[in-house]
Design an enzyme around this catalytic site. Structure first.
Site, PDB file in Angstrom:
ATOM      1  N   HIS A 136       0.924  -1.302   0.250  1.00 11.38           N
ATOM      2  CA  HIS A 136      -0.023   0.062  -0.199  1.00 11.38           C
ATOM      3  C   HIS A 136       1.097   1.203   0.063  1.00 11.38           C
ATOM      4  O   HIS A 136       1.874   1.073   0.657  1.00 11.38           O
ATOM      5  CB  HIS A 136      -1.181  -0.278   1.312  1.00 11.38           C
ATOM      6  CG  HIS A 136      -2.162   1.418   1.392  1.00 11.38           C
ATOM      7  ND1 HIS A 136      -1.431   2.405   1.569  1.00 11.38           N
ATOM      8  CD2 HIS A 136      -3.599   0.837   1.178  1.00 11.38           C
ATOM      9  CE1 HIS A 136      -2.383   3.121   1.794  1.00 11.38           C
ATOM     10  NE2 HIS A 136      -4.373   2.109   1.432  1.00 11.38           N
ATOM     11  N   ASP A 147       2.921  -4.645   7.720  1.00 11.68           N
ATOM     12  CA  ASP A 147       2.267  -4.025   8.066  1.00 11.68           C
ATOM     13  C   ASP A 147       0.867  -4.701   7.724  1.00 11.68           C
ATOM     14  O   ASP A 147       0.350  -5.759   7.157  1.00 11.68           O
ATOM     15  CB  ASP A 147       2.391  -3.051   6.395  1.00 11.68           C
ATOM     16  CG  ASP A 147       0.756  -2.297   6.608  1.00 11.68           C
ATOM     17  OD1 ASP A 147      -0.368  -2.240   7.211  1.00 11.68           O
ATOM     18  OD2 ASP A 147       0.462  -1.714   5.353  1.00 11.68           O
ATOM     19  N   GLN A 156      -4.367  -4.939   7.019  1.00 10.20           N
ATOM     20  CA  GLN A 156      -5.874  -6.115   6.532  1.00 10.20           C
ATOM     21  C   GLN A 156      -5.483  -7.402   7.658  1.00 10.20           C
ATOM     22  O   GLN A 156      -6.378  -8.397   7.246  1.00 10.20           O
ATOM     23  CB  GLN A 156      -5.315  -6.436   5.370  1.00 10.20           C
ATOM     24  CG  GLN A 156      -5.532  -5.303   4.128  1.00 10.20           C
ATOM     25  CD  GLN A 156      -7.421  -4.495   3.746  1.00 10.20           C
ATOM     26  OE1 GLN A 156      -7.790  -5.275   4.577  1.00 10.20           O
ATOM     27  NE2 GLN A 156      -6.790  -3.253   4.035  1.00 10.20           N
ATOM     28  N   LYS A 189     -10.079  -0.939  10.796  1.00 12.66           N
ATOM     29  CA  LYS A 189     -10.682  -1.872   9.474  1.00 12.66           C
ATOM     30  C   LYS A 189     -10.896  -2.603  10.709  1.00 12.66           C
ATOM     31  O   LYS A 189     -11.402  -3.945  10.380  1.00 12.66           O
ATOM     32  CB  LYS A 189      -9.320  -2.089   9.378  1.00 12.66           C
ATOM     33  CG  LYS A 189      -8.972  -1.199   7.795  1.00 12.66           C
ATOM     34  CD  LYS A 189      -7.888  -1.501   6.726  1.00 12.66           C
ATOM     35  CE  LYS A 189      -6.975  -0.730   6.486  1.00 12.66           C
ATOM     36  NZ  LYS A 189      -7.811   0.352   4.819  1.00 12.66           N
ATOM     37  N   CYS A 227      -4.775   2.364  -3.605  1.00 13.12           N
ATOM     38  CA  CYS A 227      -3.511   3.245  -3.091  1.00 13.12           C
ATOM     39  C   CYS A 227      -2.865   2.126  -3.143  1.00 13.12           C
ATOM     40  O   CYS A 227      -1.761   1.972  -2.111  1.00 13.12           O
ATOM     41  CB  CYS A 227      -4.002   3.115  -1.652  1.00 13.12           C
ATOM     42  SG  CYS A 227      -4.642   4.524  -0.674  1.00 13.12           S
TER      43      CYS A 227
HETATM   44  C1  LIG Z   1      -2.532  -2.933   3.514  1.00  8.94           C
HETATM   45  C2  LIG Z   1      -2.902  -1.758   4.269  1.00  8.94           C
HETATM   46  N1  LIG Z   1      -1.820  -0.659   4.742  1.00  8.94           N
HETATM   47  C3  LIG Z   1      -2.043   0.387   5.541  1.00  8.94           C
HETATM   48  C4  LIG Z   1      -3.352   0.989   4.976  1.00  8.94           C
HETATM   49  C5  LIG Z   1      -3.487   2.821   5.318  1.00  8.94           C
HETATM   50  O1  LIG Z   1      -4.518   2.414   6.544  1.00  8.94           O
HETATM   51  P1  LIG Z   1      -4.455   4.013   7.133  1.00  8.94           P
HETATM   52  O2  LIG Z   1      -5.391   4.569   5.832  1.00  8.94           O
HETATM   53  O3  LIG Z   1      -6.173   3.072   9.002  1.00  8.94           O
HETATM   54  O4  LIG Z   1      -3.377   4.875   8.204  1.00  8.94           O
HETATM   55  C6  LIG Z   1      -4.550   0.214   4.140  1.00  8.94           C
HETATM   56  C7  LIG Z   1      -5.344   0.974   3.591  1.00  8.94           C
HETATM   57  O5  LIG Z   1      -6.270   0.305   2.339  1.00  8.94           O
HETATM   58  C8  LIG Z   1      -4.149  -0.611   4.427  1.00  8.94           C
HETATM   59  O6  LIG Z   1      -4.635  -1.765   3.452  1.00  8.94           O
END
Ligand SMILES: Cc1ncc(COP(=O)(O)O)c(C=O)c1O
Length: 412
Positions: free
Chosen positions: A125, A203, A206, A229, A369
């Site tokens: 992401h 990270d 998910q 999430k 993203c």
């Molecule tokens: C794998 C992953 N990393 C990072 C993020 C970013 O999350 P946040 O906007 O809550 O920081 C997301 C959200 O879509 C994601 O799916």
């Protein structure tokens, strides 16, 4: 029509939003990968905190302030325990994006130099790409990528080859890809990374909402996730870190709460985890997240995973019935998290989402993203259907029905 064998959870009634009607229709929500819906217990915990226990934390001697302190501390302990971490090394941030930036700034600026490599993967992401681009540009370091193969998976052999070069300082990667759904072999990866003398950051945005996660057992030096999430409110994220690393790091943001003492020209830092929590933290949000993880623990994360895996298997089977539909990522449900991205021949993903909406089904379309990954996949965008604890097989049937109807509208 295939049947869902092991769908275990019946929790839709716990989520008040599903009582709403949209033009008389019920909500069919297949966008939990973007953000989850919230159970009543989380909404109640937030409201109760704001109604009855609201005061700033770590400042007041009066009873109400101590209640707020206790609620915030309890939330931290609950969130840490939920993923097998210690409360002292569990830091509340705004979201996972801020948690990753914290590491890129505080650890990265001190530990990554001109001849060093930061290794990430093609499935990240943007939150796990851009902070490393900025760090590498600033330090004159190199940003390298592990490739995603045609199954949507990483290769441990390629990781070994990269680590053997001896210049990798940090490897940052997703536990579960938000586009491919791939579950990465975190423990195998962190073991190799540690053996090579590098640091790992996972990270878990998910992963934490949908499967049992034990950050200690996974062996990551840093593990970050995001509350919204995982059935919690927006505005709160979580960073777990290895104590020695966190203790050696300079603060990310500075100001109140994160200091021990301040003189006219200098300051000293508070102990963990407060050193990394500058200013008034997301108190009510943390309390809400505490209620969310208590709720998830009550369901049992093994049960959550079993439910969502069964529905994912059903999703894969049903989507295969739609002519011209191509799913990206591993074909087997057990190798993927509960989200499925796909393209449909002859219909742009944004139109696919629009057609789903006409059928009352909420899905997402776009680059999610993850623009570099889109380039690797050779597409500009995909549609994505993602599941939560409250989904049912009938939600997937509704999606497939809407896609079939959409093909007719497009004359396909
Ligand atoms: C794998 C992953 N990393 C990072 C993020 C970013 O999350 P946040 O906007 O809550 O920081 C997301 C959200 O879509 C994601 O799916």
């Amino acid at each position: 029509m295939p049947r869902v064998a092991e769908q275990t959870l019946e929790v839709r009634a716990d989520f008040p939003i599903f009582a709403r009607r949209f033009d008389g229709r019920e909500l069919i929500y297949l966008d939990s990968g973007a953000t989850s819906q919230k159970p009543q217990v989380v909404i109640d915990a937030l409201a109760d905190h704001l109604q009855n226990h609201n005061a700033n934390v770590h400042r007041g001697v009066y009873a109400l302030a101590q209640e707020a302190d206790a609620a915030y501390d309890e939330a931290r302990s609950g969130v840490a325990a939920f993923v097998g971490a210690s409360a002292q090394t569990t830091i509340f941030t705004k979201n996972v994006t801020e948690a990753i930036n914290l590491i890129a700034y505080s650890w990265g600026r001190a530990n990554v130099g001109a001849d060093d490599v930061v290794l990430i993967t093609q499935m990240e992401h943007h939150a796990n790409i851009v902070p490393w681009q900025v760090l590498c540009r600033e330090r004159g370091a190199t940003l390298r990528y592990l490739e995603v193969d045609e199954r949507g998976e990483l290769s441990l052999e390629e990781l070994d080859v990269e680590l053997e070069r001896g210049d990798v300082r940090l490897v940052a990667f997703a536990h579960v890809s938000n586009v491919l759904g791939t579950i990465n072999p975190v423990a195998e990866m962190t073991e190799r990374i540690r053996a090579a003398g590098a640091v790992s950051l996972v990270d878990g945005a998910q992963a934490v909402p949908q499967m049992p996660v034990d950050v200690e057992a996974l062996g990551a030096d840093f593990y970050a996730w995001t509350g919204h999430k995982a059935l919690g409110p927006t505005g709160v994220g979580v960073l777990h870190g290895r104590r020695e690393l966190l203790e050696a790091m300079e603060p990310f943001l500075t100001g109140g709460d994160m200091i021990s003492s301040v003189d006219f020209q200098s300051a000293t830092w508070n102990e963990l985890p407060y050193k990394f929590e500058a200013g008034t933290p997301p108190i009510a949000e943390a309390v809400g997240l505490g209620a969310a993880v208590t709720y998830l623990s009550g369901l049992g994360m093994e049960n959550v995973r079993a439910h969502e895996r069964a529905l994912t298997a059903y999703m894969l089977e049903r989507l295969a019935e739609v002519p011209g539909l191509r799913v990206v990522g591993p074909p087997e449900a057990e190798r993927r998290g509960a989200l499925t991205s796909f393209t449909l021949d002859g219909i742009h993903p944004h139109d696919v989402a629009e057609l789903a909406d006409r059928g009352g089904v909420c899905i997402r379309a776009g680059h999610h993203c993850a623009q570099p990954l889109m380039r690797c996949l050779g597409v500009g965008a995909t549609a994505r259907a993602s599941l939560g604890v409250y989904n049912r097989a009938s939600d997937i049937d509704a999606l497939v029905g809407a896609l079939m109807a959409g093909r007719e509208i497009f004359g396909l």
